[in-house]
Design an enzyme around this catalytic site. Structure first.
Site, PDB file in Angstrom:
ATOM      1  N   TYR A  36      32.580  52.972  53.391  1.00 20.07           N
ATOM      2  CA  TYR A  36      33.774  52.565  54.128  1.00 20.07           C
ATOM      3  C   TYR A  36      33.622  52.781  55.637  1.00 20.07           C
ATOM      4  O   TYR A  36      33.413  51.845  56.401  1.00 20.07           O
ATOM      5  CB  TYR A  36      35.007  53.325  53.622  1.00 20.07           C
ATOM      6  CG  TYR A  36      35.636  52.709  52.403  1.00 20.07           C
ATOM      7  CD1 TYR A  36      36.720  51.846  52.520  1.00 20.07           C
ATOM      8  CD2 TYR A  36      35.146  52.982  51.136  1.00 20.07           C
ATOM      9  CE1 TYR A  36      37.295  51.268  51.403  1.00 20.07           C
ATOM     10  CE2 TYR A  36      35.706  52.411  50.019  1.00 20.07           C
ATOM     11  CZ  TYR A  36      36.790  51.556  50.154  1.00 20.07           C
ATOM     12  OH  TYR A  36      37.348  50.982  49.044  1.00 20.07           O
ATOM     13  N   TYR A  56      29.818  45.089  48.452  1.00 19.05           N
ATOM     14  CA  TYR A  56      30.468  46.394  48.516  1.00 19.05           C
ATOM     15  C   TYR A  56      29.487  47.514  48.203  1.00 19.05           C
ATOM     16  O   TYR A  56      28.742  47.431  47.218  1.00 19.05           O
ATOM     17  CB  TYR A  56      31.636  46.437  47.517  1.00 19.05           C
ATOM     18  CG  TYR A  56      32.332  47.776  47.460  1.00 19.05           C
ATOM     19  CD1 TYR A  56      33.330  48.094  48.362  1.00 19.05           C
ATOM     20  CD2 TYR A  56      31.965  48.727  46.509  1.00 19.05           C
ATOM     21  CE1 TYR A  56      33.960  49.329  48.328  1.00 19.05           C
ATOM     22  CE2 TYR A  56      32.584  49.961  46.474  1.00 19.05           C
ATOM     23  CZ  TYR A  56      33.572  50.256  47.382  1.00 19.05           C
ATOM     24  OH  TYR A  56      34.197  51.493  47.346  1.00 19.05           O
ATOM     25  N   LYS A  79      43.074  59.366  51.569  1.00 20.02           N
ATOM     26  CA  LYS A  79      43.904  59.201  50.370  1.00 20.02           C
ATOM     27  C   LYS A  79      44.939  60.313  50.223  1.00 20.02           C
ATOM     28  O   LYS A  79      45.944  60.130  49.533  1.00 20.02           O
ATOM     29  CB  LYS A  79      43.030  59.133  49.115  1.00 20.02           C
ATOM     30  CG  LYS A  79      41.914  58.101  49.171  1.00 20.02           C
ATOM     31  CD  LYS A  79      42.386  56.697  49.497  1.00 20.02           C
ATOM     32  CE  LYS A  79      41.218  55.720  49.524  1.00 20.02           C
ATOM     33  NZ  LYS A  79      41.613  54.377  49.982  1.00 20.02           N
TER      34      LYS A  79
END
Length: 332
Positions: free
Chosen positions: A290, A264, A50
């Protein structure tokens, strides 16, 4: 593509390494040669992808006179951690809205990223149920802060807008230059596909520089058709913004959705295998939400001969290892 037209904060300190993973490749039968782009080593609290996106997004916030950042993510959000960390560096307030996608998963005194939110002094944290209108929640908070005299700036989840994706267009250019310098001929790159910004940016960048490198996204939540549409929409908008010649072909966006598991952030056996295998062969940490599931997908693609034998394949490591400490029972 001329990316200098966009303001940046220059958070990066040079290219992140591209490392060979020979022991990991051998453990998978030596079918392909795996390389890892170490964006887990980017600056910012505990690192992660990010930072590339926030380099552009926070520059835009400052240019517009903001003194407060609002963003959102799930309860163990790497994006929220890094947004908060750069807000701290910029002496800006940061407010987080966390989506409890798995009921009961938020713990105020939890480990992992939740611990780091409090350690870095988050200004406020709101927890909302899974499926909430996250943009609506952030806009509501922005109005409340404006009434208090603050100047808030909203960064969407994952910093996955055109500005954020531009950070990964730049990353594609960086990768191509590194491959040239290191004399590595990569045929494929595997990326995470979640909020879509990283996948869209890499796809646009690789297409825009005519790299000929195939980009494959591994989904962490949504079904293939939904995710490919989300990624393409953002990639199309990003390509126009950065000046890619011609229309981005839909075939540039490929997703695989077989590695999400029950949902998720919910652990899978293949994720556990991937995390352990990379740690025990290369001493590199993945995260359970992730990069662990993305690597599980890549391992399966290797085992099923998706990549041509003997070729070089690059895995984009987006970071997130602090979340491991909230999942210790999973790995016992």
């Amino acid at each position: 593509m001329n990316l200098t037209q966009f303001p940046r904060r220059n958070y990066l300190q040079g290219p992140t390494p591209i490392e060979a993973a020979p022991r990991f490749s051998k453990a998978l039968g030596g079918k392909v040669n795996v390389f890892i782009k170490r964006d887990d080593l980017l600056p910012g609290c505990a690192g992660g992808n990010k930072t590339r996106k926030l380099d552009f997004c926070i520059a835009d916030a400052i240019e517009k006179g903001a003194d407060t950042i609002i963003t959102c993510g799930p309860v163990q959000s790497n994006h929220c951690r890094l947004t908060l960390s750069w807000a701290v560096k910029e002496e800006m307030d940061c407010h987080l809205i966390l989506e409890e996608r798995v009921p009961g998963s938020y713990k105020e005194d939890g480990s992992g990223n939740n611990f780091l939110f409090n350690l870095m002094g988050v200004k406020s944290t709101q927890v909302v149920p899974g499926g909430s209108d996250m943009m609506g929640e952030m806009e509501k908070l922005a109005k409340e802060l404006e009434a208090q005299g603050k100047k808030p700036y909203i960064i969407p989840g994952g910093a996955s807008n055109v500005l954020g994706a531009t950070g990964y267009v730049a990353c594609a250019q960086e990768i191509q230059q590194q491959l040239f310098q290191q004399n590595i001929n990569i045929t494929d790159i595997v990326v995470p596909s979640g909020s879509a910004g990283t996948h869209a940016g890499v796809a646009v960048g690789m297409y825009g520089i005519n790299s000929g490198i195939r980009v494959s996204g591994i989904n962490v939540s949504k079904p293939k058709d939904v995710q490919e549409e989300n990624v393409y929409k953002l990639a199309y908008e990003t390509a126009k913004a950065v000046g890619v010649c011609g229309e981005l072909p839909r075939g540039e966006i490929t997703c695989f959705d077989g590695y999400v598991g029950a949902g998720y952030s919910l652990p899978t056996d293949s994720m556990v295998e991937a995390v352990k295998l990379l740690a025990r062969t290369e001493a590199i940490l993945l995260d359970p939400v992730y990069s662990g599931k993305v690597m599980a997908g890549m391992i399966d693609l290797i085992r099923n001969d998706y990549f041509a034998p003997g070729t070089n394949v690059l895995f984009l490591h987006t970071g997130g290892s602090p979340a491991l400490y909230a999942y210790t029972d999973t790995f016992k």
